[in-house]
Design a protein around this motif. Structure first.
Motif, PDB file in Angstrom:
ATOM      1  N   SER A 250       0.849  -1.194   0.000  1.00 52.12           N
ATOM      2  CA  SER A 250       0.000   0.000   0.000  1.00 52.12           C
ATOM      3  C   SER A 250       0.883   1.242   0.000  1.00 52.12           C
ATOM      4  N   ILE A 251       0.258   2.376  -0.199  1.00 57.33           N
ATOM      5  CA  ILE A 251       0.966   3.658  -0.185  1.00 57.33           C
ATOM      6  C   ILE A 251       0.233   4.590   0.764  1.00 57.33           C
ATOM      7  N   ASP A 252       0.972   5.196   1.657  1.00 56.06           N
ATOM      8  CA  ASP A 252       0.408   6.197   2.562  1.00 56.06           C
ATOM      9  C   ASP A 252       0.935   7.563   2.142  1.00 56.06           C
ATOM     10  N   PHE A 253       0.036   8.529   2.077  1.00 53.19           N
ATOM     11  CA  PHE A 253       0.425   9.885   1.720  1.00 53.19           C
ATOM     12  C   PHE A 253       0.552  10.723   2.986  1.00 53.19           C
ATOM     13  N   ASP A 254       1.503  11.630   2.980  1.00 52.45           N
ATOM     14  CA  ASP A 254       1.733  12.523   4.111  1.00 52.45           C
ATOM     15  C   ASP A 254       0.621  13.577   4.113  1.00 52.45           C
ATOM     16  N   PRO A 255      -0.242  13.591   5.142  1.00 49.34           N
ATOM     17  CA  PRO A 255      -1.354  14.553   5.163  1.00 49.34           C
ATOM     18  C   PRO A 255      -0.846  15.992   5.062  1.00 49.34           C
ATOM     19  N   GLY A 256      -1.435  16.743   4.155  1.00 53.46           N
ATOM     20  CA  GLY A 256      -1.074  18.147   3.995  1.00 53.46           C
ATOM     21  C   GLY A 256       0.179  18.401   3.194  1.00 53.46           C
ATOM     22  N   ALA A 257       0.822  17.355   2.710  1.00 56.96           N
ATOM     23  CA  ALA A 257       2.047  17.551   1.926  1.00 56.96           C
ATOM     24  C   ALA A 257       1.720  18.283   0.622  1.00 56.96           C
ATOM     25  N   LYS A 258       2.602  19.159   0.229  1.00 54.43           N
ATOM     26  CA  LYS A 258       2.440  19.910  -1.009  1.00 54.43           C
ATOM     27  C   LYS A 258       3.665  19.661  -1.887  1.00 54.43           C
ATOM     28  N   TRP A 259       3.413  19.184  -3.077  1.00 55.52           N
ATOM     29  CA  TRP A 259       4.495  18.968  -4.039  1.00 55.52           C
ATOM     30  C   TRP A 259       4.770  20.290  -4.740  1.00 55.52           C
ATOM     31  N   LEU A 260       6.036  20.668  -4.816  1.00 54.19           N
ATOM     32  CA  LEU A 260       6.416  21.998  -5.273  1.00 54.19           C
ATOM     33  C   LEU A 260       6.992  22.040  -6.679  1.00 54.19           C
TER      34      LEU A 260
END
Length: 138
Positions: A74-84
């Motif tokens: 599975s893949i967990d995403f970092d809450p609130g992360a913004k790719w720049l």
């Protein structure tokens, strides 16, 4: 997060004529939204579409394009992360079924300084599709 709108600039930053950013629908969107019928044509396009999938938090696409030999459960995403942003430094076709892409992706998580992911990724072409295998941090 959801996919960017079809007319919005693609998160991967690929530019078309006159160095104008390509719309999401004409760039990575066609691969993310139509994985079964529109595979990425080369390793660089797959890497760019995987970056866009991280931006849009599309675990389904990321897992489907990860080679089975290295695919996580599975893949967990970092809450609130913004790719720049994404910078593709090089794309090397090693032979008919192997390629490497070097890139730098920048990300900012809440409460943390921005980080750079600099990686040389390996890709393999099997059964008419490119797959991400793994990569080395640089």
């Amino acid at each position: 997060m959801s996919n960017p709108l079809p007319s919005q600039p693609c998160p991967c930053g690929r530019a078309g004529t006159a160095r104008k950013p390509l719309p999401f629908a004409d760039c990575c969107g066609r691969y993310l939204d139509h994985f079964d019928s529109s595979p990425a044509p080369d390793a660089e396009s797959l890497m760019r579409s995987r970056y866009s999938a991280f931006v849009a938090e599309r675990a389904d696409y990321l897992l489907a394009t990860w080679h089975a030999s290295h695919r996580p459960a599975s893949i967990d995403f970092d809450p609130g992360a913004k790719w720049l942003g994404l910078e593709v430094r090089s794309h090397r076709q090693l032979d008919a079924t192997h390629a490497e892409v070097e890139f730098v992706a920048r990300q900012k998580s809440p409460g943390s300084p921005a980080v750079r992911l600099h990686e040389r990724s390996r890709f393999v072409h099997e059964a008419g599709r490119w797959y991400y295998v793994d990569g080395d941090a640089l």
